[in-house]
Every structure is written in structure tokens, then in C-alpha cells.
Design a protein around this motif. Structure first.
Motif, PDB file in Angstrom:
ATOM      1  N   ARG A  33      66.640-109.571 -16.025  1.00 45.46           N
ATOM      2  CA  ARG A  33      68.072-109.757 -15.741  1.00 45.46           C
ATOM      3  C   ARG A  33      68.273-110.814 -14.670  1.00 45.46           C
ATOM      4  NH1 ARG A  33      68.688-103.947 -15.348  1.00 45.46           N
ATOM      5  NH2 ARG A  33      69.264-103.060 -17.375  1.00 45.46           N
ATOM      6  N   LYS A  34      67.447-110.772 -13.637  1.00 47.08           N
ATOM      7  CA  LYS A  34      67.580-111.745 -12.556  1.00 47.08           C
ATOM      8  C   LYS A  34      67.283-113.150 -13.051  1.00 47.08           C
ATOM      9  CE  LYS A  34      66.438-112.336  -7.693  1.00 47.08           C
ATOM     10  NZ  LYS A  34      65.682-111.788  -6.537  1.00 47.08           N
ATOM     11  N   THR A  35      66.266-113.298 -13.914  1.00 40.60           N
ATOM     12  CA  THR A  35      65.942-114.607 -14.482  1.00 40.60           C
ATOM     13  C   THR A  35      67.092-115.149 -15.310  1.00 40.60           C
ATOM     14  OG1 THR A  35      63.592-114.008 -14.549  1.00 40.60           O
ATOM     15  CG2 THR A  35      64.296-115.869 -15.917  1.00 40.60           C
ATOM     16  N   VAL A  36      67.675-114.278 -16.152  1.00 38.73           N
ATOM     17  CA  VAL A  36      68.822-114.688 -16.976  1.00 38.73           C
ATOM     18  C   VAL A  36      69.995-115.086 -16.088  1.00 38.73           C
ATOM     19  CG1 VAL A  36      70.528-113.899 -18.656  1.00 38.73           C
ATOM     20  CG2 VAL A  36      68.113-113.336 -18.971  1.00 38.73           C
ATOM     21  N   LEU A  37      70.217-114.318 -15.010  1.00 38.32           N
ATOM     22  CA  LEU A  37      71.317-114.620 -14.095  1.00 38.32           C
ATOM     23  C   LEU A  37      71.124-115.973 -13.429  1.00 38.32           C
ATOM     24  CD1 LEU A  37      73.885-113.766 -12.569  1.00 38.32           C
ATOM     25  CD2 LEU A  37      72.406-112.628 -10.897  1.00 38.32           C
ATOM     26  N   VAL A  38      69.898-116.251 -12.991  1.00 37.73           N
ATOM     27  CA  VAL A  38      69.615-117.534 -12.347  1.00 37.73           C
ATOM     28  C   VAL A  38      69.853-118.684 -13.321  1.00 37.73           C
ATOM     29  CG1 VAL A  38      67.775-118.969 -11.378  1.00 37.73           C
ATOM     30  CG2 VAL A  38      68.019-116.599 -10.646  1.00 37.73           C
ATOM     31  N   GLN A  39      69.368-118.539 -14.562  1.00 43.01           N
ATOM     32  CA  GLN A  39      69.564-119.595 -15.561  1.00 43.01           C
ATOM     33  C   GLN A  39      71.047-119.807 -15.856  1.00 43.01           C
ATOM     34  OE1 GLN A  39      67.221-121.499 -16.619  1.00 43.01           O
ATOM     35  NE2 GLN A  39      65.440-120.390 -15.877  1.00 43.01           N
ATOM     36  N   ALA A  40      71.792-118.707 -15.952  1.00 42.74           N
ATOM     37  CA  ALA A  40      73.227-118.816 -16.216  1.00 42.74           C
ATOM     38  C   ALA A  40      73.955-119.490 -15.057  1.00 42.74           C
ATOM     39  CB  ALA A  40      73.818-117.430 -16.474  1.00 42.74           C
ATOM     40  N   LEU A  41      73.562-119.162 -13.826  1.00 42.94           N
ATOM     41  CA  LEU A  41      74.191-119.786 -12.660  1.00 42.94           C
ATOM     42  C   LEU A  41      73.867-121.280 -12.590  1.00 42.94           C
ATOM     43  CD1 LEU A  41      73.672-117.043  -9.929  1.00 42.94           C
ATOM     44  CD2 LEU A  41      75.820-117.721 -11.019  1.00 42.94           C
ATOM     45  N   ARG A  42      72.626-121.644 -12.956  1.00 44.37           N
ATOM     46  CA  ARG A  42      72.276-123.066 -12.985  1.00 44.37           C
ATOM     47  C   ARG A  42      73.157-123.821 -13.978  1.00 44.37           C
ATOM     48  NH1 ARG A  42      65.633-122.866 -13.264  1.00 44.37           N
ATOM     49  NH2 ARG A  42      65.268-122.353 -11.072  1.00 44.37           N
ATOM     50  N   ALA A  43      73.284-123.257 -15.175  1.00 43.70           N
ATOM     51  CA  ALA A  43      74.124-123.907 -16.183  1.00 43.70           C
ATOM     52  C   ALA A  43      75.576-123.954 -15.731  1.00 43.70           C
ATOM     53  CB  ALA A  43      74.009-123.158 -17.513  1.00 43.70           C
ATOM     54  N   GLY A  44      76.037-122.881 -15.075  1.00 49.15           N
ATOM     55  CA  GLY A  44      77.412-122.851 -14.595  1.00 49.15           C
ATOM     56  C   GLY A  44      77.682-123.895 -13.526  1.00 49.15           C
ATOM     57  N   VAL A  45      76.735-124.059 -12.602  1.00 50.69           N
ATOM     58  CA  VAL A  45      76.898-125.072 -11.551  1.00 50.69           C
ATOM     59  C   VAL A  45      76.959-126.469 -12.160  1.00 50.69           C
ATOM     60  CG1 VAL A  45      75.747-126.178  -9.591  1.00 50.69           C
ATOM     61  CG2 VAL A  45      75.859-123.687  -9.729  1.00 50.69           C
ATOM     62  N   LEU A  46      76.084-126.734 -13.144  1.00 51.77           N
ATOM     63  CA  LEU A  46      76.090-128.043 -13.798  1.00 51.77           C
ATOM     64  C   LEU A  46      77.411-128.292 -14.522  1.00 51.77           C
ATOM     65  CD1 LEU A  46      74.659-130.625 -14.654  1.00 51.77           C
ATOM     66  CD2 LEU A  46      73.689-129.358 -16.595  1.00 51.77           C
ATOM     67  N   LEU A  47      77.886-127.302 -15.259  1.00 51.10           N
ATOM     68  CA  LEU A  47      79.161-127.457 -15.973  1.00 51.10           C
ATOM     69  C   LEU A  47      80.324-127.640 -15.001  1.00 51.10           C
ATOM     70  CD1 LEU A  47      78.732-124.782 -18.802  1.00 51.10           C
ATOM     71  CD2 LEU A  47      78.616-127.273 -19.026  1.00 51.10           C
ATOM     72  N   LEU A  48      80.267-126.927 -13.874  1.00 51.79           N
ATOM     73  CA  LEU A  48      81.325-127.058 -12.872  1.00 51.79           C
ATOM     74  C   LEU A  48      81.348-128.472 -12.295  1.00 51.79           C
ATOM     75  CD1 LEU A  48      83.526-125.762 -11.113  1.00 51.79           C
ATOM     76  CD2 LEU A  48      81.714-125.108  -9.493  1.00 51.79           C
ATOM     77  N   ILE A  49      80.164-129.011 -11.968  1.00 51.82           N
ATOM     78  CA  ILE A  49      80.089-130.367 -11.418  1.00 51.82           C
ATOM     79  C   ILE A  49      80.628-131.382 -12.427  1.00 51.82           C
ATOM     80  CG2 ILE A  49      78.511-132.192 -10.684  1.00 51.82           C
ATOM     81  CD1 ILE A  49      76.746-129.977  -9.482  1.00 51.82           C
ATOM     82  N   LEU A  50      80.195-131.254 -13.685  1.00 55.68           N
ATOM     83  CA  LEU A  50      80.652-132.192 -14.712  1.00 55.68           C
ATOM     84  C   LEU A  50      82.153-132.066 -14.947  1.00 55.68           C
ATOM     85  CD1 LEU A  50      77.761-131.884 -17.338  1.00 55.68           C
ATOM     86  CD2 LEU A  50      78.135-133.704 -15.669  1.00 55.68           C
ATOM     87  N   GLY A  51      82.670-130.822 -14.926  1.00 54.81           N
ATOM     88  CA  GLY A  51      84.100-130.620 -15.132  1.00 54.81           C
ATOM     89  C   GLY A  51      84.940-131.208 -14.019  1.00 54.81           C
TER      90      GLY A  51
END
Length: 289
Positions: free
Chosen positions: A40-58
């Protein structure tokens, strides 16, 4: 029809019973719960990484769209994607990416092999190490870009100069990291092997090299970045193709979309190369364990 097979003995039943017991013991309720938490923690970290990238691009796209900052200065993700599409459509993208990629990989391979070999030689001879170590430190602190004119005279304006620059940037880092790993081998274990009559070659093969494996993996990760720095630096100085050439050309003609597109592709390639090294690390450590 009777089965003529003799009944299983207790010795034949024992291995299956042991395997069953081991499987049950391998994943107790507490251990399974722990593994679920790790996943769960690994999935959460991966999701947060993708979220940060999408936020920066947005946010970047929004700033450019609303012209809070002139898009000519900062470009935007959509303009970068459009530029990459244009480069791909005329075929120049793959030519420039391929040029930079093979220069980087070749320089990386040579730097790692040569740096590791030099580190082995310096570990083998304490006299050579004490004599040459100050020169290695000085070469490491030397700005490699200052040797650009000399490299052009030596190798010309072709790919050889860029590969040499890549090797020059990475070889000292590889040497120093691997030498530190070799010298960090447990001295008590070396004394134990020497007391048992082991030769220096046997100590190197059986103890020093295996114990330095984590340092070798760490050196590879560092040299990935050094290789890309060296190849782009070389293309800045002298090149007719490659991502560094696109960045320089885009800056000269004020096509910042081209500069940002080449930089983005460079980041993707560097991340992919680092991911391959990280995958190799997992496989090596798994086989080692």
C-alpha cells in the motif's frame, strides 16, 4: 484393479509435510499484514509521484494559457508536445536522439570499465595509489569544459570528441568511488584470509570484489548522470547532431519550444537509463541473496 504401488513411507511423506509447514510459516497473519502495508505504501508513493508531476504540468500549462508569464519565455507542455510531434514527423527526432544515446552509452561503458580497472590497479599497489591519488583528486576538480579547445584539436569535430568528453567526466568519479569501495573491505577478514595462506588474487576475487558490489551499483547510478552531463557538454562544444545540438540551435534562433522539447526528451532518457540500473541492482542483489 488393485494398485500395486507400495504405500508411502514416513520418509516420503516428510518432505511434503515440511514444504506445507514452511509455506504456512512463510506468511503468518502478521507477516501478510506487514506485506500488505508495504505494498500500500509503495502504491501511495507512486501515486503521489504521478500526482506531483501532473500538478506541475497543469500549473505550467495554466500559467502559459492565461499568459501570466509570456509563453515565449517558459513555453508550455502542449507546445512542447507539439514540437516533439513535429520533430517525429520529419524524422529528425529519432536521428538526434539516437546520436546522443549511442554517444552517452559508449562513453558510460568506457568510463565504468576504465574507472573500475584503474581502481583495481590502485588497490593492488599501495605505492601507485599513494603516488597517483593527489593527481586523481586534481583531475576530478578540474572543470572539464576548459579542455574543450584541446579536445577539438585532438579529436576533431566529430563524435569522437563527444565520447571522449563523456569518458573524461565519468572516469574519475568511477575510479574514486570504486577505490573507496575496495579500500572499505573489512581488514579483519583480509587478515584472516592471509593467515590461511590466501594469495592477493584470491583475496581480491573472493572478498574484495564481492564486498564492493554495493559500491559498484552506487557508482553506476552516479555515472549515469555524469555520462549525460559529459555527452551534452561535448555537444555544446562541438556537434552537428544530438539533443545538445538542438538545445544550442534552439537558443541561437530563439526557438525556446525546441530547447524545452530537447530538454524534456533528455530527462526522459536519463530517467530510463537510471531505471535500468536500478532494475539491474534489484536482480543482482536478489541473486546474491
Amino acid at each position: 484393479m488393485k494398485n500395486n504401488r507400495p504405500p508411502r513411507t514416513s520418509h516420503e511423506k516428510a518432505p511434503r509435510a515440511e514444504i506445507f509447514i514452511k509455506k504456512k510459516a512463510a506468511c503468518s497473519p502478521e507477516h501478510c499484514l506487514y506485506l500488505k502495508g508495504v505494498r500500500r505504501k509503495t502504491v501511495l508513493v507512486q501515486a503521489l509521484r504521478a500526482g506531483v508531476l501532473l500538478l506541475i504540468l497543469g500549473v505550467w500549462e495554466l500559467i502559459a494559457a492565461l499568459q501570466i508569464v509570456d509563453p515565449f519565455i517558459i513555453s508550455s507542455p502542449s507546445r512542447i508536445a507539439k514540437m516533439i510531434g513535429q520533430l517525429a514527423s520529419d524524422g529528425s527526432l529519432f536521428y538526434h536522439v539516437g546520436t546522443t544515446l549511442w554517444e552517452t552509452l559508449l562513453g558510460f561503458a568506457i568510463a565504468v570499465a576504465a574507472g573500475t580497472s584503474i581502481a583495481l590497479a590502485l588497490w593492488w599497489s599501495e605505492t601507485a595509489r599513494r603516488v597517483l591519488e593527489p593527481y586523481i583528486v586534481v583531475l576530478n576538480s578540474l572543470p572539464k569544459i576548459a579542455l574543450g579547445p584541446v579536445i577539438i584539436v585532438w579529436f576533431g569535430t566529430g563524435a569522437e570528441a563527444i565520447v571522449f568528453m563523456t569518458v573524461l567526466v565519468g572516469i574519475i568519479v568511477a575510479t574514486m568511488n570504486m577505490l573507496g569501495g575496495f579500500l572499505a573491505t573489512d581488514k579483519n577478514k583480509i587478515l584472516l584470509l592471509e593467515s590461511m595462506g590466501a594469495s592477493k588474487w584470491q583475496i581480491l576475487k573472493k572478498l574484495v570484489i564481492p564486498s564492493a558490489l554495493p559500491d559498484f551499483i552506487g557508482m553506476l547510478k552516479i555515472c549515469v548522470g555524469m555520462a549525460w552531463i559529459g555527452s551534452i557538454m561535448g555537444e555544446y562544444i562541438v556537434s552537428r547532431a544530438g539533443l545538445g545540438y538542438l538545445i544550442v540551435y534552439g537558443g541561437q534562433v530563439f526557438k525556446l519550444d525546441l530547447v524545452m522539447a530537447a530538454t524534456f526528451i533528455l530527462c526522459v532518457l536519463a530517467a530510463g537509463m537510471y531505471a535500468l540500473v536500478a532494475l539491474a541492482e534489484k536482480l543482482i542483489l536478489k541473486n546474491r541473496s
